[in-house]
Design a protein around this motif. Structure first.
Motif, PDB file in Angstrom:
ATOM      1  N   ALA A  47      72.159   1.721  13.900  1.00 16.26           N
ATOM      2  CA  ALA A  47      70.889   0.995  13.961  1.00 16.26           C
ATOM      3  C   ALA A  47      71.104  -0.507  13.843  1.00 16.26           C
ATOM      4  O   ALA A  47      70.508  -1.295  14.596  1.00 16.26           O
ATOM      5  CB  ALA A  47      69.959   1.479  12.855  1.00 16.26           C
ATOM      6  N   PHE A  48      71.944  -0.924  12.896  1.00 19.82           N
ATOM      7  CA  PHE A  48      72.239  -2.354  12.755  1.00 19.82           C
ATOM      8  C   PHE A  48      72.866  -2.891  14.040  1.00 19.82           C
ATOM      9  O   PHE A  48      72.511  -3.974  14.517  1.00 19.82           O
ATOM     10  CB  PHE A  48      73.183  -2.595  11.575  1.00 19.82           C
ATOM     11  N   SER A  49      73.799  -2.132  14.600  1.00 19.65           N
ATOM     12  CA  SER A  49      74.513  -2.585  15.795  1.00 19.65           C
ATOM     13  C   SER A  49      73.573  -2.698  16.987  1.00 19.65           C
ATOM     14  O   SER A  49      73.648  -3.659  17.765  1.00 19.65           O
ATOM     15  CB  SER A  49      75.659  -1.629  16.116  1.00 19.65           C
ATOM     16  N   MET A  50      72.686  -1.724  17.149  1.00 16.99           N
ATOM     17  CA  MET A  50      71.745  -1.779  18.261  1.00 16.99           C
ATOM     18  C   MET A  50      70.863  -3.013  18.169  1.00 16.99           C
ATOM     19  O   MET A  50      70.651  -3.726  19.160  1.00 16.99           O
ATOM     20  CB  MET A  50      70.873  -0.519  18.300  1.00 16.99           C
ATOM     21  N   LYS A  51      70.351  -3.298  16.974  1.00 15.32           N
ATOM     22  CA  LYS A  51      69.472  -4.450  16.825  1.00 15.32           C
ATOM     23  C   LYS A  51      70.237  -5.760  17.012  1.00 15.32           C
ATOM     24  O   LYS A  51      69.693  -6.725  17.545  1.00 15.32           O
ATOM     25  CB  LYS A  51      68.776  -4.407  15.468  1.00 15.32           C
ATOM     26  N   VAL A  52      71.480  -5.805  16.592  1.00 14.77           N
ATOM     27  CA  VAL A  52      72.291  -7.005  16.812  1.00 14.77           C
ATOM     28  C   VAL A  52      72.442  -7.250  18.310  1.00 14.77           C
ATOM     29  O   VAL A  52      72.282  -8.379  18.799  1.00 14.77           O
ATOM     30  CB  VAL A  52      73.678  -6.871  16.145  1.00 14.77           C
ATOM     31  N   PHE A  53      72.735  -6.202  19.068  1.00  8.62           N
ATOM     32  CA  PHE A  53      72.914  -6.372  20.512  1.00  8.62           C
ATOM     33  C   PHE A  53      71.590  -6.647  21.216  1.00  8.62           C
ATOM     34  O   PHE A  53      71.565  -7.330  22.247  1.00  8.62           O
ATOM     35  CB  PHE A  53      73.607  -5.147  21.113  1.00  8.62           C
ATOM     36  N   GLN A  54      70.482  -6.143  20.675  1.00 15.40           N
ATOM     37  CA  GLN A  54      69.192  -6.386  21.310  1.00 15.40           C
ATOM     38  C   GLN A  54      68.691  -7.804  21.078  1.00 15.40           C
ATOM     39  O   GLN A  54      67.788  -8.262  21.778  1.00 15.40           O
ATOM     40  CB  GLN A  54      68.156  -5.373  20.802  1.00 15.40           C
ATOM     41  N   SER A  55      69.281  -8.500  20.128  1.00 15.50           N
ATOM     42  CA  SER A  55      68.874  -9.879  19.856  1.00 15.50           C
ATOM     43  C   SER A  55      69.282 -10.774  21.025  1.00 15.50           C
ATOM     44  O   SER A  55      70.467 -10.956  21.301  1.00 15.50           O
ATOM     45  CB  SER A  55      69.536 -10.374  18.562  1.00 15.50           C
ATOM     46  N   GLY A  56      68.301 -11.289  21.739  1.00 15.86           N
ATOM     47  CA  GLY A  56      68.571 -12.169  22.863  1.00 15.86           C
ATOM     48  C   GLY A  56      68.876 -11.456  24.170  1.00 15.86           C
ATOM     49  O   GLY A  56      69.170 -12.104  25.172  1.00 15.86           O
ATOM     50  N   ILE A  57      68.828 -10.129  24.152  1.00 11.40           N
ATOM     51  CA  ILE A  57      69.103  -9.327  25.348  1.00 11.40           C
ATOM     52  C   ILE A  57      67.958  -8.334  25.522  1.00 11.40           C
ATOM     53  O   ILE A  57      67.340  -7.915  24.537  1.00 11.40           O
ATOM     54  CB  ILE A  57      70.442  -8.564  25.223  1.00 11.40           C
ATOM     55  N   SER A  58      67.676  -7.956  26.758  1.00  8.28           N
ATOM     56  CA  SER A  58      66.635  -6.961  27.016  1.00  8.28           C
ATOM     57  C   SER A  58      66.894  -5.692  26.201  1.00  8.28           C
ATOM     58  O   SER A  58      67.974  -5.114  26.269  1.00  8.28           O
ATOM     59  CB  SER A  58      66.615  -6.593  28.502  1.00  8.28           C
ATOM     60  N   TRP A  59      65.884  -5.274  25.425  1.00 11.51           N
ATOM     61  CA  TRP A  59      66.034  -4.068  24.613  1.00 11.51           C
ATOM     62  C   TRP A  59      66.307  -2.862  25.499  1.00 11.51           C
ATOM     63  O   TRP A  59      67.077  -1.972  25.137  1.00 11.51           O
ATOM     64  CB  TRP A  59      64.783  -3.842  23.763  1.00 11.51           C
ATOM     65  N   LYS A  60      65.665  -2.830  26.674  1.00 10.07           N
ATOM     66  CA  LYS A  60      65.846  -1.694  27.578  1.00 10.07           C
ATOM     67  C   LYS A  60      67.274  -1.611  28.078  1.00 10.07           C
ATOM     68  O   LYS A  60      67.855  -0.524  28.154  1.00 10.07           O
ATOM     69  CB  LYS A  60      64.882  -1.815  28.757  1.00 10.07           C
ATOM     70  N   VAL A  61      67.870  -2.748  28.404  1.00 13.39           N
ATOM     71  CA  VAL A  61      69.259  -2.773  28.876  1.00 13.39           C
ATOM     72  C   VAL A  61      70.187  -2.203  27.807  1.00 13.39           C
ATOM     73  O   VAL A  61      71.082  -1.398  28.099  1.00 13.39           O
ATOM     74  CB  VAL A  61      69.683  -4.209  29.249  1.00 13.39           C
ATOM     75  N   VAL A  62      69.971  -2.615  26.557  1.00 12.69           N
ATOM     76  CA  VAL A  62      70.811  -2.132  25.459  1.00 12.69           C
ATOM     77  C   VAL A  62      70.624  -0.627  25.270  1.00 12.69           C
ATOM     78  O   VAL A  62      71.603   0.119  25.125  1.00 12.69           O
ATOM     79  CB  VAL A  62      70.497  -2.889  24.152  1.00 12.69           C
ATOM     80  N   ARG A  63      69.375  -0.165  25.281  1.00 11.11           N
ATOM     81  CA  ARG A  63      69.122   1.269  25.095  1.00 11.11           C
ATOM     82  C   ARG A  63      69.774   2.094  26.203  1.00 11.11           C
ATOM     83  O   ARG A  63      70.316   3.180  25.945  1.00 11.11           O
ATOM     84  CB  ARG A  63      67.610   1.536  25.060  1.00 11.11           C
ATOM     85  N   ASN A  64      69.724   1.590  27.429  1.00 10.61           N
ATOM     86  CA  ASN A  64      70.315   2.346  28.544  1.00 10.61           C
ATOM     87  C   ASN A  64      71.824   2.480  28.408  1.00 10.61           C
ATOM     88  O   ASN A  64      72.411   3.477  28.857  1.00 10.61           O
ATOM     89  CB  ASN A  64      69.972   1.659  29.867  1.00 10.61           C
ATOM     90  N   LYS A  65      72.460   1.482  27.814  1.00 11.36           N
ATOM     91  CA  LYS A  65      73.908   1.519  27.644  1.00 11.36           C
ATOM     92  C   LYS A  65      74.328   2.163  26.313  1.00 11.36           C
ATOM     93  O   LYS A  65      75.532   2.321  26.064  1.00 11.36           O
ATOM     94  CB  LYS A  65      74.476   0.094  27.723  1.00 11.36           C
ATOM     95  N   TRP A  66      73.360   2.508  25.473  1.00 12.36           N
ATOM     96  CA  TRP A  66      73.724   2.924  24.127  1.00 12.36           C
ATOM     97  C   TRP A  66      74.607   4.168  24.072  1.00 12.36           C
ATOM     98  O   TRP A  66      75.492   4.255  23.203  1.00 12.36           O
ATOM     99  CB  TRP A  66      72.494   3.093  23.243  1.00 12.36           C
ATOM    100  N   PRO A  67      74.428   5.166  24.940  1.00 15.73           N
ATOM    101  CA  PRO A  67      75.367   6.302  24.902  1.00 15.73           C
ATOM    102  C   PRO A  67      76.818   5.856  25.055  1.00 15.73           C
ATOM    103  O   PRO A  67      77.725   6.450  24.448  1.00 15.73           O
ATOM    104  CB  PRO A  67      74.911   7.166  26.078  1.00 15.73           C
TER     105      PRO A  67
END
Length: 229
Positions: A47-67
């Motif tokens: 969860a911490f890592s996802m939010k760090v990567f979503q900072s300044g980047i499209s949340w959708k892009v991060v979620r799509n790559k999360w697997p």
């Protein structure tokens, strides 16, 4: 500092959202202490890592790559990550399956170390969070900022909310409301502002019997751009 009664805030939010039933359908229910205790260390790190990567980047892009992130970082299991060499971390930061951002990748290591150290001291990271006093929830924010990496601002609070921890969030609408009420004056992250915000939310919680999460959401829906659905 004169605070509105929570009932007045609630009724304004309900009017803006098309009625109480509609408003209630939008409110989240945080996890119980017992449910929080069941969250393993790897899910906190994810969860911490996802939010760090979503900072300044499209949340959708991060979620799509999360697997891919889950695969590259061993499902965010703490022990295997702590055993990686500097060269191995550099290789992971260059992996084309994930979003390549060296500093954010290295934050995974720093936050894994934070979780590991907290687990040694408290039994598990979840136990530390579950036992944190709700009247000092911003103290938990400050812990994440001090002991973690890139978890300052709203990144830490949003991570906690994502996992079901009962916390308010100083979103733009909530911060604006608190400034209008003179709860926050100056920087929102100063000790004075955080203490005053804790006090205000504790008062509304005592008045309403609601969670910090729901109080925060109701305030957001009562002001700013949150119009009737």
């Amino acid at each position: 500092m004169t605070l509105e009664k929570f009932d007045d805030i609630y009724h304004r939010a309900a009017a803006r959202k098309g009625g109480e039933a509609n408003l209630e359908s939008l409110l989240a229910t945080p996890l119980s202490r017992e449910e929080l205790l069941e969250i393993p260390n790897d899910r906190w790190l994810a969860a911490f890592s996802m939010k760090v990567f979503q900072s300044g980047i499209s949340w959708k892009v991060v979620r799509n790559k999360w697997p891919n992130f889950e695969e590259v970082f061993f499902g965010f299991k703490i022990e295997p990550l702590l055993m990686l060499s500097e060269e191995q971390w550099d290789n992971k930061a260059a992996d084309t399956r994930i979003i390549r951002h060296h500093a954010k990748v290295k934050s995974i290591l720093a936050n894994a170390q934070m979780i590991h150290e907290a687990s040694i001291e408290h039994g598990s990271f979840a136990k530390m969070v579950a036992n944190w006093p709700s009247e000092d929830i911003t103290g938990l924010w400050l812990y994440l900022k001090k002991h973690g990496n890139r978890l300052g601002g709203n990144t830490g609070p949003y991570s906690l909310r994502q996992l079901g921890v009962d916390t308010f969030i100083l979103s733009g609408d909530v911060e604006s409301y608190l400034r209008n009420c003179k709860v926050i004056e100056g920087g929102k992250d100063t000790k004075r502002s955080l203490a005053a915000t804790n006090e205000a939310f504790a008062g509304w919680q005592q008045e309403s019997g609601r969670s910090l999460t729901q109080i925060s959401q109701v305030i957001a829906y009562s002001t700013g751009d949150n119009r009737v659905l």
